[in-house]
Motif scaffolding. Structure first.
Motif, PDB file in Angstrom:
ATOM      1  N   ALA A 266      15.340  -3.985  36.202  1.00 43.64           N
ATOM      2  CA  ALA A 266      14.125  -3.868  37.266  1.00 43.64           C
ATOM      3  C   ALA A 266      14.682  -3.557  38.916  1.00 43.64           C
ATOM      4  N   VAL A 267      13.812  -3.498  39.942  1.00 43.20           N
ATOM      5  CA  VAL A 267      14.397  -3.083  40.925  1.00 43.20           C
ATOM      6  C   VAL A 267      14.579  -4.542  41.965  1.00 43.20           C
ATOM      7  N   LEU A 268      15.865  -4.949  42.767  1.00 41.66           N
ATOM      8  CA  LEU A 268      15.460  -5.897  43.176  1.00 41.66           C
ATOM      9  C   LEU A 268      16.041  -5.559  45.162  1.00 41.66           C
ATOM     10  N   HIS A 269      15.170  -5.337  45.429  1.00 39.52           N
ATOM     11  CA  HIS A 269      14.521  -6.189  46.736  1.00 39.52           C
ATOM     12  C   HIS A 269      15.248  -7.393  47.592  1.00 39.52           C
ATOM     13  N   ILE A 270      16.736  -7.152  48.148  1.00 42.22           N
ATOM     14  CA  ILE A 270      17.143  -7.754  48.714  1.00 42.22           C
ATOM     15  C   ILE A 270      17.364  -7.745  50.317  1.00 42.22           C
ATOM     16  N   HIS A 271      17.447  -9.314  51.297  1.00 37.90           N
ATOM     17  CA  HIS A 271      17.521  -8.391  52.856  1.00 37.90           C
ATOM     18  C   HIS A 271      16.392  -6.926  52.789  1.00 37.90           C
ATOM     19  N   THR A 272      17.099  -6.209  53.091  1.00 40.93           N
ATOM     20  CA  THR A 272      16.850  -4.473  53.502  1.00 40.93           C
ATOM     21  C   THR A 272      16.777  -3.796  52.003  1.00 40.93           C
ATOM     22  N   CYS A 273      17.388  -4.092  51.656  1.00 42.18           N
ATOM     23  CA  CYS A 273      18.362  -3.247  50.216  1.00 42.18           C
ATOM     24  C   CYS A 273      17.707  -2.824  49.465  1.00 42.18           C
ATOM     25  N   ILE A 274      17.427  -1.897  48.757  1.00 37.72           N
ATOM     26  CA  ILE A 274      16.469  -2.019  47.368  1.00 37.72           C
ATOM     27  C   ILE A 274      17.511  -1.285  46.189  1.00 37.72           C
ATOM     28  N   GLU A 275      17.353  -1.709  45.573  1.00 34.95           N
ATOM     29  CA  GLU A 275      18.705  -1.099  44.324  1.00 34.95           C
ATOM     30  C   GLU A 275      18.426  -1.448  42.454  1.00 34.95           C
ATOM     31  N   GLU A 276      18.513  -0.899  42.011  1.00 35.66           N
ATOM     32  CA  GLU A 276      18.230  -0.828  40.795  1.00 35.66           C
ATOM     33  C   GLU A 276      19.402  -2.433  40.093  1.00 35.66           C
ATOM     34  N   VAL A 277      18.664  -2.815  39.323  1.00 36.19           N
ATOM     35  CA  VAL A 277      19.140  -3.758  38.651  1.00 36.19           C
ATOM     36  C   VAL A 277      19.102  -4.028  37.337  1.00 36.19           C
ATOM     37  N   GLN A 278      20.282  -4.694  36.637  1.00 38.17           N
ATOM     38  CA  GLN A 278      20.082  -4.863  35.643  1.00 38.17           C
ATOM     39  C   GLN A 278      20.540  -6.506  35.124  1.00 38.17           C
ATOM     40  N   ILE A 279      19.437  -7.902  34.233  1.00 37.53           N
ATOM     41  CA  ILE A 279      19.687  -8.735  33.970  1.00 37.53           C
ATOM     42  C   ILE A 279      20.860  -8.725  32.453  1.00 37.53           C
ATOM     43  N   THR A 280      22.023  -9.097  33.054  1.00 41.70           N
ATOM     44  CA  THR A 280      22.863  -8.946  31.898  1.00 41.70           C
ATOM     45  C   THR A 280      23.580  -9.822  30.851  1.00 41.70           C
ATOM     46  N   ALA A 281      22.783 -11.490  31.030  1.00 43.60           N
ATOM     47  CA  ALA A 281      22.877 -12.696  30.290  1.00 43.60           C
ATOM     48  C   ALA A 281      22.149 -13.870  31.290  1.00 43.60           C
ATOM     49  N   LEU A 282      21.100 -13.873  29.921  1.00 46.20           N
ATOM     50  CA  LEU A 282      20.943 -15.663  30.548  1.00 46.20           C
ATOM     51  C   LEU A 282      22.061 -16.601  30.557  1.00 46.20           C
ATOM     52  N   ILE A 283      21.781 -17.500  31.121  1.00 44.64           N
ATOM     53  CA  ILE A 283      22.954 -18.820  31.470  1.00 44.64           C
ATOM     54  C   ILE A 283      22.345 -19.853  30.635  1.00 44.64           C
ATOM     55  N   CYS A 284      21.018 -20.736  31.345  1.00 48.96           N
ATOM     56  CA  CYS A 284      20.576 -21.507  31.074  1.00 48.96           C
ATOM     57  C   CYS A 284      19.351 -21.639  31.391  1.00 48.96           C
ATOM     58  N   LEU A 285      18.027 -22.258  30.984  1.00 46.32           N
ATOM     59  CA  LEU A 285      16.820 -22.701  31.747  1.00 46.32           C
ATOM     60  C   LEU A 285      17.020 -23.684  32.468  1.00 46.32           C
ATOM     61  N   VAL A 286      16.255 -23.776  33.873  1.00 42.50           N
ATOM     62  CA  VAL A 286      15.763 -25.163  34.815  1.00 42.50           C
ATOM     63  C   VAL A 286      14.520 -25.038  34.176  1.00 42.50           C
ATOM     64  N   ASP A 287      14.769 -26.649  34.254  1.00 46.60           N
ATOM     65  CA  ASP A 287      12.888 -27.627  34.109  1.00 46.60           C
ATOM     66  C   ASP A 287      12.450 -28.233  35.498  1.00 46.60           C
ATOM     67  N   LYS A 288      11.057 -27.101  35.754  1.00 45.29           N
ATOM     68  CA  LYS A 288      10.819 -27.109  36.962  1.00 45.29           C
ATOM     69  C   LYS A 288      10.500 -27.986  37.559  1.00 45.29           C
ATOM     70  N   LYS A 289      10.372 -29.412  36.639  1.00 44.58           N
ATOM     71  CA  LYS A 289       9.927 -30.703  37.936  1.00 44.58           C
ATOM     72  C   LYS A 289      10.800 -31.841  38.119  1.00 44.58           C
ATOM     73  N   THR A 290      11.950 -31.559  36.813  1.00 44.38           N
ATOM     74  CA  THR A 290      13.180 -32.865  36.836  1.00 44.38           C
ATOM     75  C   THR A 290      14.430 -31.936  37.214  1.00 44.38           C
ATOM     76  N   GLY A 291      14.275 -30.755  37.567  1.00 48.90           N
ATOM     77  CA  GLY A 291      15.492 -29.281  37.471  1.00 48.90           C
ATOM     78  C   GLY A 291      16.953 -29.721  36.556  1.00 48.90           C
ATOM     79  N   GLU A 292      16.310 -30.308  35.139  1.00 49.66           N
ATOM     80  CA  GLU A 292      16.978 -30.367  34.553  1.00 49.66           C
ATOM     81  C   GLU A 292      17.769 -29.188  34.137  1.00 49.66           C
ATOM     82  N   LYS A 293      19.237 -28.852  33.729  1.00 47.24           N
ATOM     83  CA  LYS A 293      19.627 -28.028  33.183  1.00 47.24           C
ATOM     84  C   LYS A 293      19.303 -27.173  31.274  1.00 47.24           C
ATOM     85  N   SER A 294      19.174 -26.592  30.787  1.00 40.10           N
ATOM     86  CA  SER A 294      19.404 -26.312  28.998  1.00 40.10           C
ATOM     87  C   SER A 294      20.487 -26.260  29.109  1.00 40.10           C
TER      88      SER A 294
END
Length: 564
Positions: free
Chosen positions: A477-505
């Motif tokens: 995807a394309v990453l927009h961080i502060h004023t910088c625009i750069e291509e980025v790749q998601i190299t690994a998914l580490i864990c899911l986060v529960d929206k309500k409790t904030g617990e990590k899988s």
């Protein structure tokens, strides 16, 4: 006695002079007096009698006889007139330039409206110089966001007019030009949409900049483009803002298209929140439209539809959001309350901005200035907003991530030259020790004692906002961080986060889909400057975009050192 030194007995004798003036105007314009005295503007002057009108037929006279009005005292006004009279002498047929002033003025104005306009435009100083001992007003950056044609640029232009940053004459000139193109309702937006393409199409492309002052604060308007092709520009604008103004159109049909799935109203509000805008003012514009006619029902309807969405994005309706009706074209409810809209009892727009609490900024922190733009102008000039710290003239700074040592030659804060600047100001810096080609938007100026972090790999918490299929490791995807625009790749998914409790899988997810929150490792194509969200929020939030849509928003949790 020389007939030229006597006053005429009657005005009939003057006829032949007027005739000669008309004939000689053309030649007068081509012969320019290079050694003329400098022009000192006098505010109380009567009428402007151009010197060139009398120049042509007065070259043969030898001695100057200054003329003083007998009745009045010698005022600056008379002296100013003499300044014109002295080099050019008195006129044949008697009568000082003063006596024949109005005739001349009329002739010259009619024949050269453009010339007059150009002259005057150069003379008017746009920004009043600030007194050195005056306390510095707080700088606030306001970004105008919203769907195409909601009226962002028009409101910006109207505000500049109401606060006296654009003269009435300039606007009248825009109005004439707009009328010629059958676009008379667009003329206000031309104060901010300056280039030809934007004016022809009526669409903002780049982020327009302008500023205005109130009693307490100094505001910079960032006029973001509403069109979805230019969202990257809009993100750059929002990343510099402290306060966002979401403009929505109350006109039947326009509000709905702006707000539905493909509209920009939702996306912009979300991007503004991600960019770190704390306070949102929602302007319900075009209330003067015949389909709306300042109706409270329509206003409430727009409000009810927007609130749940803004809540979902993360704005607190009680503290962060303020709704108000207005009309950008007529200027109703922008500076003064309007009688037509008796049901709205809050402050109008500009007083409301003035009454907002001050933003706390760390001016004693490390210097961080993300670069928005750069160009060559007698050296290398960069633009950006100082996020923290303070910069002064002749200071040595380091340009990250390339570690170039640079020196600040001069500092402009909103086009006014200063010697030092504090966090929150929009700056133009002229730098020494670096070429313009060596800088890219997204680079950061830091002080040598405390450099910002740079790298390619980092762990971040991401919320997937909109994506049809699933996202797996290896997704680009394309990453927009502060004023910088750069291509980025998601190299690994580490864990899911529960929206309500904030617990990590406990287990690693194989994919994530829409509305899920996960922690992932990302790797950019090139080295970028970034900080963790905890240390420095402005440089730790980002958005991921793909195929012209915003897919995810996130914050940097940890920077991962490169394995060599």
């Amino acid at each position: 006695m020389d007939p030229r030194d006597t006053a005429p007995d009657s005005w009939e004798q003057e006829d032949d002079v007027e005739a000669t003036i008309d004939g000689q105007l053309e030649t007068a314009f081509t012969t320019l007096n290079v050694n003329a005295k400098p022009f000192v503007p006098n505010v109380n002057a009567a009428e402007f009698v151009p010197a060139f009108a009398t120049k042509a037929h007065l070259e043969n006279v030898d001695s100057a006889v200054p003329v003083v009005n007998g009745d009045t005292e010698m005022t600056t006004e008379d002296l100013w007139d003499q300044k014109i009279a002295e080099p050019n002498e008195e006129e044949p047929g008697g009568g000082s330039c003063r006596d024949r002033g109005p005739v001349d003025a009329a002739v010259t104005v009619e024949s050269t409206p453009d010339l007059m306009e150009e002259e005057e435009e150069i003379l008017v100083p746009k920004v009043p110089p600030t007194q050195p001992d005056a306390p510095k007003k707080e700088h606030v950056n306001v970004v105008f966001i919203g769907h195409v044609d909601a009226g962002k640029s028009t409101i910006g232009g109207q505000i500049m007019y109401l606060t006296g940053m654009v003269e009435k004459r300039t606007l009248e000139k825009y109005e004439r030009e707009a009328k010629e193109k059958n676009r008379e309702t667009w003329y206000l937006s031309w104060a901010l949409d300056t280039n030809q393409e934007e004016r022809d199409k009526g669409k903002t492309v780049e982020v327009g900049r302008a500023y205005f002052e109130t009693d307490k604060k100094h505001f910079t308007i960032l006029d973001a483009p509403g069109h979805k092709s230019f969202v990257p520009n809009m993100i750059g604008g929002a990343s510099q803002a402290d306060l966002a103004v979401l403009v929505i159109s109350a006109r039947k049909g326009e509000f709905e298209t702006g707000f539905e799935k493909g509209g920009q109203t939702r996306e912009h509000a979300m991007l503004a929140k991600t960019a770190g805008v704390k306070h949102l003012v929602v302007l319900v514009n075009k209330m003067d439209d015949p389909t709306v006619n300042w109706s409270l029902e329509r206003y409430e309807e727009c409000k009810e539809k927007l609130l749940p969405f803004l809540k979902k994005v993360g704005f607190n309706p009680k503290k962060d959001i303020h709704f108000m009706p207005c009309s950008g074209l007529t200027g109703a409810n922008l500076k003064e309350p309007t009688e037509i809209c008796s049901w709205y009892i809050g402050l109008p727009f500009i007083p409301h901005l003035d009454s907002l609490p001050n933003f706390n900024r760390s001016s004693d922190g490390p210097v961080r200035l993300p670069i928005v733009d750069k160009y060559k102008d007698m050296g290398t000039v960069i633009l950006g907003k100082l996020e923290s710290g303070s910069i002064s003239k002749a200071q040595q700074l380091v340009m990250m991530p390339n570690r170039h040592v640079v020196e600040v030659l001069s500092l402009l804060s909103d086009d006014v030259e200063t010697d030092d600047a504090v966090a929150g100001e929009n700056l133009k810096l002229r730098l020494k020790g670096i070429e313009e080609e060596e800088i890219l938007p997204g680079f950061i100026l830091c002080n040598a004692e405390n450099l910002c972090h740079s790298g390619r790999t980092f762990d971040a918490q991401i919320v997937i906002i909109e994506h049809k299929s699933i996202i797996c490791p290896g997704y680009n995807a394309v990453l927009h961080i502060h004023t910088c625009i750069e291509e980025v790749q998601i190299t690994a998914l580490i864990c899911l986060v529960d929206k309500k409790t904030g617990e990590k899988s406990k287990t690693r997810p194989r994919f994530v889909k829409q509305d899920q929150v996960c922690i992932a490792r990302l790797r950019t194509a090139g080295t970028i400057c970034l900080e963790t969200f905890k240390d420095f929020p402005q440089m730790g939030r980002f958005t991921l975009r793909d195929e012209g849509k915003t897919i995810a928003i996130g914050k940097v949790l940890k920077l991962v050192a490169e394995r060599d």
